[in-house]
Design an enzyme around this catalytic site. Structure first.
Site, short mmCIF file in Angstrom:
data_model
loop_
_atom_site.label_atom_id
_atom_site.label_comp_id
_atom_site.label_asym_id
_atom_site.label_seq_id
_atom_site.Cartn_x
_atom_site.Cartn_y
_atom_site.Cartn_z
N LYS A 1 30.76 34.85 49.92
CA LYS A 1 30.37 34.85 48.62
C LYS A 1 29.80 33.31 48.62
O LYS A 1 30.14 32.70 49.09
CB LYS A 1 31.50 34.99 47.77
CG LYS A 1 31.24 35.44 46.24
CD LYS A 1 31.02 36.79 46.12
CE LYS A 1 30.56 37.12 44.53
NZ LYS A 1 30.63 38.61 44.27
N GLY B 1 33.25 50.03 28.20
CA GLY B 1 31.54 49.37 28.77
C GLY B 1 30.80 50.50 29.08
O GLY B 1 30.95 51.26 30.07
N GLY C 1 27.30 49.98 30.08
CA GLY C 1 26.48 49.13 30.50
C GLY C 1 25.77 49.71 31.84
O GLY C 1 25.44 51.12 31.88
N VAL D 1 26.58 50.44 34.80
CA VAL D 1 27.27 51.61 35.53
C VAL D 1 28.06 52.56 34.61
O VAL D 1 27.81 53.76 34.79
CB VAL D 1 28.58 50.92 36.24
CG1 VAL D 1 29.49 52.07 36.86
CG2 VAL D 1 28.01 49.93 37.41
P1 NAD Z 1 26.88 45.39 32.48
O1 NAD Z 1 26.75 43.96 32.07
O2 NAD Z 1 25.62 46.05 32.86
O3 NAD Z 1 27.86 46.32 31.64
C1 NAD Z 1 29.04 45.90 31.00
C2 NAD Z 1 29.07 46.21 29.50
O4 NAD Z 1 30.47 45.97 29.03
C3 NAD Z 1 28.19 45.91 28.72
O5 NAD Z 1 27.53 46.95 28.02
C4 NAD Z 1 28.89 44.89 28.00
O6 NAD Z 1 28.09 44.89 26.45
C5 NAD Z 1 30.01 45.75 27.72
N1 NAD Z 1 31.23 44.60 27.36
C6 NAD Z 1 31.38 43.44 27.54
N2 NAD Z 1 32.35 42.88 26.72
C7 NAD Z 1 33.09 43.95 26.42
C8 NAD Z 1 34.31 44.33 25.76
N3 NAD Z 1 35.11 43.23 25.41
N4 NAD Z 1 34.59 45.54 25.35
C9 NAD Z 1 33.72 46.62 25.64
N5 NAD Z 1 32.48 46.46 26.20
C10 NAD Z 1 32.10 45.10 26.50
O7 NAD Z 1 27.75 45.54 34.01
P2 NAD Z 1 27.74 46.51 35.08
O8 NAD Z 1 26.80 46.36 36.02
O9 NAD Z 1 27.73 48.18 34.34
O10 NAD Z 1 29.13 46.29 35.65
C11 NAD Z 1 30.28 46.83 35.03
C12 NAD Z 1 31.50 46.18 35.75
O11 NAD Z 1 31.56 46.99 37.14
C13 NAD Z 1 31.55 44.88 35.99
O12 NAD Z 1 33.06 44.52 35.93
C14 NAD Z 1 30.90 44.68 37.24
O13 NAD Z 1 31.61 43.37 38.05
C15 NAD Z 1 31.56 46.06 38.04
N6 NAD Z 1 30.64 46.29 39.27
C16 NAD Z 1 29.56 46.71 38.85
C17 NAD Z 1 28.75 47.22 40.20
C18 NAD Z 1 27.28 47.75 39.84
O14 NAD Z 1 26.61 48.42 40.75
N7 NAD Z 1 26.50 47.12 38.76
C19 NAD Z 1 29.20 47.26 41.22
C20 NAD Z 1 30.66 47.09 41.50
C21 NAD Z 1 31.22 46.50 40.53
#
Ligand code: NAD
Length: 363
Positions: A80, A180, A182, A184
């Site tokens: 990392k 959430g 977002g 994913v």
């Molecule tokens: P993202 O930022 O697109 O989505 C996160 C969502 O959570 C956003 O819509 C945000 O508004 C919402 N959020 C933030 N604080 C909040 C709260 N207190 N209550 C409710 N909702 C809240 O991120 P993502 O890419 O969708 O990733 C989501 C999670 O999955 C993260 O923890 C990330 O580390 C993990 N992850 C993502 C991937 C990937 O491929 N994107 C891969 C592995 C792990």
């Protein structure tokens, strides 16, 4: 505490600090293990309070990547990187050129991709000066946005849990509380809805929430109310550490299956979930689809080929077999699932380290 005494050091192969006077780059690259192949993990840009804080974070995250890559059965080790700075105000193309030059000096023992504060565009800048970055959006090898593959892995993991707990092949009649929606969570909501689940969802982005809820026929709740929803499965897809002493007594679900990284605030919480009979599908197994997608880019790079969706599918299927193994062993050995996942990852890393040592001896 010195570097070697920190519990987070955990047998790292190498820790590299970089400074570039012209751009102000301050970066740390932690290579936890190259036993299974080059270390791969994202770069996080964060306004750390001190370099000690940045070091602690990069070490913790780097070790986690070794485990995630091993359970996904990828020929990659774990590493990392962090850039110390404010991603909103201190980013320049030159900063990422300097970061790329720093990576280049490591000669390919570590590949960086995106993480918090670092975008596809930033990685594309670094790519101008080094091949040791992944997560590109252009070119035949580019793997693009990993979120749909991550969501597919979370969805399949939810089906695995439904089969074990309710002996059903779809999600009809099950209520899922989704935190959430977002990148994913949005894709996941569509898949869960299509498989028959009743969704109760929350997000701090109310506009997006209303849009996703409307198309998935979901009930909306306030962010903090998600823990009190009378649901069968909780799907954390926003923040880490939402399984903690404060939320534990509020959750009445029978399973936790979500995309968020580091869901357990502490290992004790994993033990507590186990004792309460809650099936916790370990986060880094469930969300491994994203890194599998990134790994396909490295594979394409090494073979001179192109992004291969069939390879991604095969790896994702294999990951689901590993999840089944984790759940099966946890049940038969009467141990928490996160401990079993760690044991599987550690065994795979140790076996690869032994094989690498033998190869080097023979060479
Ligand atoms: P993202 O930022 O697109 O989505 C996160 C969502 O959570 C956003 O819509 C945000 O508004 C919402 N959020 C933030 N604080 C909040 C709260 N207190 N209550 C409710 N909702 C809240 O991120 P993502 O890419 O969708 O990733 C989501 C999670 O999955 C993260 O923890 C990330 O580390 C993990 N992850 C993502 C991937 C990937 O491929 N994107 C891969 C592995 C792990």
């Amino acid at each position: 505490m010195t570097l070697f005494d920190s519990p987070s050091f955990a047998n790292h192969e190498g820790v590299h600090a970089f400074f570039d006077e012209k751009t102000g780059l301050k970066a740390i690259v932690a290579v936890h293990s190259t036993a299974r192949g080059p270390a791969v993990g994202g770069c996080r840009m964060w306004n750390y309070g001190s370099s000690a804080e940045a070091l602690e974070d990069v070490l913790r995250l780097s070790r986690g990547m070794s485990y995630k890559n091993a359970v996904a059965d990828l020929e990659m080790g774990g590493g990392k990187s962090v850039i110390i700075g404010d991603s909103k105000t201190q980013k320049t193309p030159e900063l990422f050129h300097a970061f790329g030059r720093a990576l280049d000096t490591l000669g390919g023992c570590y590949y960086s991709a995106e993480d918090v504060g670092v975008s596809v565009a930033d990685i594309a800048e670094a790519r101008k000066v080094t091949p040791y970055v992944l997560g590109l959006s252009e070119g035949p090898e580019a793997s693009g946005d990993p979120s749909p593959v991550t969501a597919e892995g979370v969805f399949r993991s939810t089906l695995v849990a439904a089969r074990r707990l309710w002996n059903q092949d779809d999600l009809t009649g099950l209520t899922i509380s989704l935190q959430g929606i977002g990148h994913v969570g949005g894709y996941l909501a569509d898949k869960l809805h299509a498989a028959g689940a009743k969704l109760v969802m929350t997000d701090v982005n109310t506009e997006l929430l209303e849009e996703v809820a409307a198309r998935t026929n979901a009930q909306i709740v306030a962010p903090d109310a998600i823990y009190d929803v009378k649901a069968d499965i909780y799907a954390p897809c926003a923040l880490g550490a939402t399984l903690n002493p404060q939320t534990l007594d509020r959750l009445t679900v029978k399973a936790v299956v979500g995309a968020a990284n580091n869901q357990l605030a502490t290992a004790d919480i994993g033990q507590a979930l186990f004792q309460r009979g809650v099936l916790y599908a370990p986060d880094y197994v469930v969300n491994g689809g994203g890194i599998i997608n990134v790994a396909s880019e490295l594979k394409a790079r090494e073979s001179g080929g192109a992004y291969d969706p069939a390879w991604v599918e095969a790896k994702l299927s294999r990951l689901m077999e590993t999840l089944e193994e984790v759940l099966e062993r946890a049940a038969s050995e009467k141990r928490p699932t996160h401990e079993i996942a760690d044991a599987i990852a550690e065994a795979r890393i140790a076996a690869a380290a032994d094989a690498k040592a033998e190869r080097l001896k023979a060479a």
